[in-house]
Design a protein around this motif. Sequence first.
Motif, PDB file in Angstrom:
ATOM      1  N   PHE A 187      33.733  24.616  43.025  1.00 21.26           N
ATOM      2  CA  PHE A 187      33.727  25.758  42.127  1.00 21.26           C
ATOM      3  C   PHE A 187      34.139  27.023  42.882  1.00 21.26           C
ATOM      4  O   PHE A 187      34.891  27.852  42.366  1.00 21.26           O
ATOM      5  CB  PHE A 187      32.341  25.970  41.509  1.00 21.26           C
ATOM      6  CG  PHE A 187      32.038  25.072  40.344  1.00 21.26           C
ATOM      7  CD1 PHE A 187      32.019  25.566  39.052  1.00 21.26           C
ATOM      8  CD2 PHE A 187      31.775  23.730  40.525  1.00 21.26           C
ATOM      9  CE1 PHE A 187      31.738  24.740  37.969  1.00 21.26           C
ATOM     10  CE2 PHE A 187      31.494  22.887  39.470  1.00 21.26           C
ATOM     11  CZ  PHE A 187      31.471  23.390  38.179  1.00 21.26           C
ATOM     12  N   GLY A 188      33.609  27.174  44.107  1.00 22.94           N
ATOM     13  CA  GLY A 188      33.925  28.370  44.881  1.00 22.94           C
ATOM     14  C   GLY A 188      35.397  28.477  45.205  1.00 22.94           C
ATOM     15  O   GLY A 188      35.999  29.554  45.100  1.00 22.94           O
ATOM     16  N   LEU A 189      36.013  27.350  45.588  1.00 24.40           N
ATOM     17  CA  LEU A 189      37.430  27.384  45.944  1.00 24.40           C
ATOM     18  C   LEU A 189      38.325  27.507  44.716  1.00 24.40           C
ATOM     19  O   LEU A 189      39.398  28.116  44.787  1.00 24.40           O
ATOM     20  CB  LEU A 189      37.788  26.138  46.750  1.00 24.40           C
ATOM     21  CG  LEU A 189      37.156  26.099  48.157  1.00 24.40           C
ATOM     22  CD1 LEU A 189      37.299  24.725  48.780  1.00 24.40           C
ATOM     23  CD2 LEU A 189      37.766  27.168  49.056  1.00 24.40           C
ATOM     24  N   VAL A 190      37.884  26.937  43.589  1.00 22.43           N
ATOM     25  CA  VAL A 190      38.638  27.134  42.341  1.00 22.43           C
ATOM     26  C   VAL A 190      38.627  28.620  41.949  1.00 22.43           C
ATOM     27  O   VAL A 190      39.577  29.129  41.358  1.00 22.43           O
ATOM     28  CB  VAL A 190      38.054  26.255  41.206  1.00 22.43           C
ATOM     29  CG1 VAL A 190      38.562  26.695  39.847  1.00 22.43           C
ATOM     30  CG2 VAL A 190      38.415  24.802  41.446  1.00 22.43           C
ATOM     31  N   PHE A 191      37.552  29.334  42.301  1.00 20.39           N
ATOM     32  CA  PHE A 191      37.482  30.782  42.093  1.00 20.39           C
ATOM     33  C   PHE A 191      38.312  31.520  43.140  1.00 20.39           C
ATOM     34  O   PHE A 191      39.029  32.486  42.833  1.00 20.39           O
ATOM     35  CB  PHE A 191      36.021  31.237  42.163  1.00 20.39           C
ATOM     36  CG  PHE A 191      35.841  32.706  42.449  1.00 20.39           C
ATOM     37  CD1 PHE A 191      35.927  33.650  41.435  1.00 20.39           C
ATOM     38  CD2 PHE A 191      35.583  33.150  43.746  1.00 20.39           C
ATOM     39  CE1 PHE A 191      35.767  34.999  41.700  1.00 20.39           C
ATOM     40  CE2 PHE A 191      35.410  34.500  44.021  1.00 20.39           C
ATOM     41  CZ  PHE A 191      35.502  35.430  42.994  1.00 20.39           C
ATOM     42  N   PRO A 204      42.789  31.285  42.969  1.00 19.25           N
ATOM     43  CA  PRO A 204      43.497  32.183  42.039  1.00 19.25           C
ATOM     44  C   PRO A 204      43.359  33.655  42.418  1.00 19.25           C
ATOM     45  O   PRO A 204      44.310  34.433  42.248  1.00 19.25           O
ATOM     46  CB  PRO A 204      42.825  31.889  40.689  1.00 19.25           C
ATOM     47  CG  PRO A 204      42.264  30.526  40.835  1.00 19.25           C
ATOM     48  CD  PRO A 204      41.830  30.422  42.256  1.00 19.25           C
ATOM     49  N   ASN A 205      42.171  34.048  42.915  1.00 18.29           N
ATOM     50  CA  ASN A 205      41.997  35.440  43.325  1.00 18.29           C
ATOM     51  C   ASN A 205      42.896  35.790  44.498  1.00 18.29           C
ATOM     52  O   ASN A 205      43.483  36.877  44.547  1.00 18.29           O
ATOM     53  CB  ASN A 205      40.535  35.691  43.705  1.00 18.29           C
ATOM     54  CG  ASN A 205      39.684  36.067  42.513  1.00 18.29           C
ATOM     55  OD1 ASN A 205      39.592  37.211  42.116  1.00 18.29           O
ATOM     56  ND2 ASN A 205      39.075  35.055  41.900  1.00 18.29           N
ATOM     57  N   TYR A 206      43.023  34.885  45.454  1.00 15.91           N
ATOM     58  CA  TYR A 206      43.902  35.114  46.605  1.00 15.91           C
ATOM     59  C   TYR A 206      45.352  35.270  46.156  1.00 15.91           C
ATOM     60  O   TYR A 206      46.051  36.208  46.557  1.00 15.91           O
ATOM     61  CB  TYR A 206      43.771  33.962  47.604  1.00 15.91           C
ATOM     62  CG  TYR A 206      44.852  33.972  48.651  1.00 15.91           C
ATOM     63  CD1 TYR A 206      44.799  34.857  49.722  1.00 15.91           C
ATOM     64  CD2 TYR A 206      45.940  33.102  48.563  1.00 15.91           C
ATOM     65  CE1 TYR A 206      45.806  34.882  50.676  1.00 15.91           C
ATOM     66  CE2 TYR A 206      46.945  33.115  49.506  1.00 15.91           C
ATOM     67  CZ  TYR A 206      46.883  34.008  50.569  1.00 15.91           C
ATOM     68  OH  TYR A 206      47.890  34.041  51.507  1.00 15.91           O
ATOM     69  N   LEU A 207      45.813  34.338  45.312  1.00 15.19           N
ATOM     70  CA  LEU A 207      47.206  34.379  44.863  1.00 15.19           C
ATOM     71  C   LEU A 207      47.497  35.626  44.042  1.00 15.19           C
ATOM     72  O   LEU A 207      48.584  36.211  44.136  1.00 15.19           O
ATOM     73  CB  LEU A 207      47.530  33.125  44.047  1.00 15.19           C
ATOM     74  CG  LEU A 207      47.542  31.809  44.835  1.00 15.19           C
ATOM     75  CD1 LEU A 207      47.726  30.633  43.889  1.00 15.19           C
ATOM     76  CD2 LEU A 207      48.632  31.820  45.892  1.00 15.19           C
ATOM     77  N   SER A 208      46.536  36.064  43.232  1.00 14.02           N
ATOM     78  CA  SER A 208      46.726  37.258  42.411  1.00 14.02           C
ATOM     79  C   SER A 208      46.655  38.529  43.242  1.00 14.02           C
ATOM     80  O   SER A 208      47.509  39.414  43.118  1.00 14.02           O
ATOM     81  CB  SER A 208      45.669  37.293  41.303  1.00 14.02           C
ATOM     82  OG  SER A 208      45.742  38.496  40.584  1.00 14.02           O
ATOM     83  N   GLU A 228      45.973  43.018  55.723  1.00 13.26           N
ATOM     84  CA  GLU A 228      45.741  42.123  56.860  1.00 13.26           C
ATOM     85  C   GLU A 228      44.267  41.738  56.954  1.00 13.26           C
ATOM     86  O   GLU A 228      43.924  40.595  57.280  1.00 13.26           O
ATOM     87  CB  GLU A 228      46.197  42.797  58.158  1.00 13.26           C
ATOM     88  CG  GLU A 228      47.699  42.960  58.282  1.00 13.26           C
ATOM     89  CD  GLU A 228      48.434  41.630  58.238  1.00 13.26           C
ATOM     90  OE1 GLU A 228      47.972  40.678  58.899  1.00 13.26           O
ATOM     91  OE2 GLU A 228      49.448  41.535  57.518  1.00 13.26           O
ATOM     92  N   ALA A 229      43.391  42.688  56.667  1.00 17.13           N
ATOM     93  CA  ALA A 229      41.954  42.410  56.706  1.00 17.13           C
ATOM     94  C   ALA A 229      41.572  41.390  55.643  1.00 17.13           C
ATOM     95  O   ALA A 229      40.749  40.491  55.890  1.00 17.13           O
ATOM     96  CB  ALA A 229      41.168  43.701  56.514  1.00 17.13           C
ATOM     97  N   PHE A 230      42.161  41.505  54.456  1.00 17.83           N
ATOM     98  CA  PHE A 230      41.874  40.543  53.396  1.00 17.83           C
ATOM     99  C   PHE A 230      42.391  39.151  53.759  1.00 17.83           C
ATOM    100  O   PHE A 230      41.730  38.139  53.489  1.00 17.83           O
ATOM    101  CB  PHE A 230      42.488  40.998  52.070  1.00 17.83           C
ATOM    102  CG  PHE A 230      41.539  41.737  51.184  1.00 17.83           C
ATOM    103  CD1 PHE A 230      40.380  41.138  50.711  1.00 17.83           C
ATOM    104  CD2 PHE A 230      41.790  43.051  50.819  1.00 17.83           C
ATOM    105  CE1 PHE A 230      39.487  41.824  49.897  1.00 17.83           C
ATOM    106  CE2 PHE A 230      40.899  43.752  49.998  1.00 17.83           C
ATOM    107  CZ  PHE A 230      39.752  43.134  49.537  1.00 17.83           C
ATOM    108  N   LEU A 231      43.569  39.085  54.361  1.00 14.13           N
ATOM    109  CA  LEU A 231      44.097  37.796  54.784  1.00 14.13           C
ATOM    110  C   LEU A 231      43.149  37.120  55.772  1.00 14.13           C
ATOM    111  O   LEU A 231      42.876  35.914  55.685  1.00 14.13           O
ATOM    112  CB  LEU A 231      45.480  37.974  55.418  1.00 14.13           C
ATOM    113  CG  LEU A 231      46.635  38.278  54.457  1.00 14.13           C
ATOM    114  CD1 LEU A 231      47.861  38.747  55.225  1.00 14.13           C
ATOM    115  CD2 LEU A 231      46.975  37.047  53.619  1.00 14.13           C
ATOM    116  N   MET A 232      42.630  37.898  56.717  1.00 14.08           N
ATOM    117  CA  MET A 232      41.677  37.358  57.689  1.00 14.08           C
ATOM    118  C   MET A 232      40.360  36.970  57.021  1.00 14.08           C
ATOM    119  O   MET A 232      39.730  35.968  57.385  1.00 14.08           O
ATOM    120  CB  MET A 232      41.445  38.384  58.798  1.00 14.08           C
ATOM    121  CG  MET A 232      42.704  38.698  59.607  1.00 14.08           C
ATOM    122  SD  MET A 232      42.526  40.157  60.670  1.00 14.08           S
ATOM    123  CE  MET A 232      41.484  39.491  61.967  1.00 14.08           C
TER     124      MET A 232
END
Length: 501
Positions: free
Chosen positions: A284-288, A291-295, A469-473
């Motif tokens: 469930f966590g990764l399904v959440f 999509p948030n990462y891609l968006s 960059e911080a979000f990517l990390m």
Amino acid sequence: MNTEKVSLRAWVAVCGGLLGCFMAGMNVHVTSAALPEIEGSLGATFEEGSWISTAYLVAEIIMIPLTAWLVSIFSLRRVMSVGASVFLLASVACSWSPNLETLITLRVIQGAAGAVLIPLSFQLIITELPASHMAMGMALFSLANSVAQAAGPSIGGWLTDAWSWRGIFYLQLIPGVALLSAIAGAIEPQPMNLALLRRGDGLGIAGMVVGLGGLQIVLEEGGRKDWFASTFITCTAMAAALGLLVFMASQLYGSRAFINLRLLGRYNFGVASVAMFIFGGATFGLVFLVPNYLSQLQHYSARQIGVSLIAYGLVQLVLAPFMPQLMKWLSPKVMVAGGFLIMAAGCWLGTGLDANSAANVIIPSTVVRGIGQPFIMVALSVLAVAGLDKREAGSASAVFAMLRNLGGAVGTALLAQIVASRERFHSERIGEHLSLFDSSVQERLGTLETWMADTQEQLELLARTVRREAFLMAYSDAFYLAALALMVCAVAALLMRKRAV
């Protein structure tokens, strides 16, 4: 060679139950890709719009433990029929919602009605199929759950872009009508036992409603309200803790328990339930998260996100039918451990994200995780119910579904919090190495003669770059921790036994 025959009626009942499980599972995720459009259409803020999902999940987590008790009173056929009918009516009504308040109210009704369909599909597999066909039944259960997780955001995103967010609520009509037909034709009517209503555990039910409902609200809303800095979250958490204590005490020691929590004391069922809790948190966590990462970082549209997740469902659709045969060659606990390791490997692929990590990284990551999921769902479910009496099927299915959904809520909240906190941490660390007096920074900002407006614009661009960059990390850290948790589950799976104790 299996000699036990399964009647056509039993298979129709099981398949009907799986349709209900698919509908309820898909509906958890179907609004995720469409939330921005729903919020814009109804004039809601992000925080207000979050209750579209929260309301559904709160109602669902409350109703799941009550399912076995309701069946003992009204019969399985009546509970499934009413649940499916109300779910369909509420789904259609959601598409007509004129405002946010109406939509949230209907989502509560939808969540409560759909909640009974998840444990009852599991219960039908246990009660209708003999032990020799249990692996096939669990493979179908895994398939229904897994495809629902992938189909929700995928189809929801496509429909939202192609038509409107209102169209996503009509997805339930065809499987819903098929479910009602299966219930009418394959599940035998049983008499009601209304006397059990008078002997109901009112205190335990109240404790469960406050405890599980409050916990779900804390997990869903805590991150948005800065957790215990919010009076609302603090009070809700205290009420939830008290409610859970009352709920557990009444079910373990009371004479009117409506769900058998003592099943968790059985070695296999207890270990399997803990593993399912973590499995639910990861899936469930990764399904959440994906999509948030891609968006957020790759600027994908709802349709692009949906397309990216199609492979996640397809690989499970292909693999699930082979699981029963594989269980004849491999030990179930080896399959569970292997599945967790495969899922951990999929998460590991997401631990080195950079600005170019879009579908080229996410699709392989989700495909690898999708390969591991059927191994876990099928073999873990078979191990959990091994040795249980069919009379315990109602409580077993309700406890298993409750812990899976609760794990999903915890996992989603935990991964969201990890991303938020690690983004702040990485932003601060990167910022410590940047200075206006640094020659490389000055080179990027231009000469001292540059107009102040241009310099300010470049500073803002630099700040956005640092945050990106911080979000990517931070997302990489979240994948890393998920991989570690799944590896721990792989070790725990090897401690399980072939028969329940």
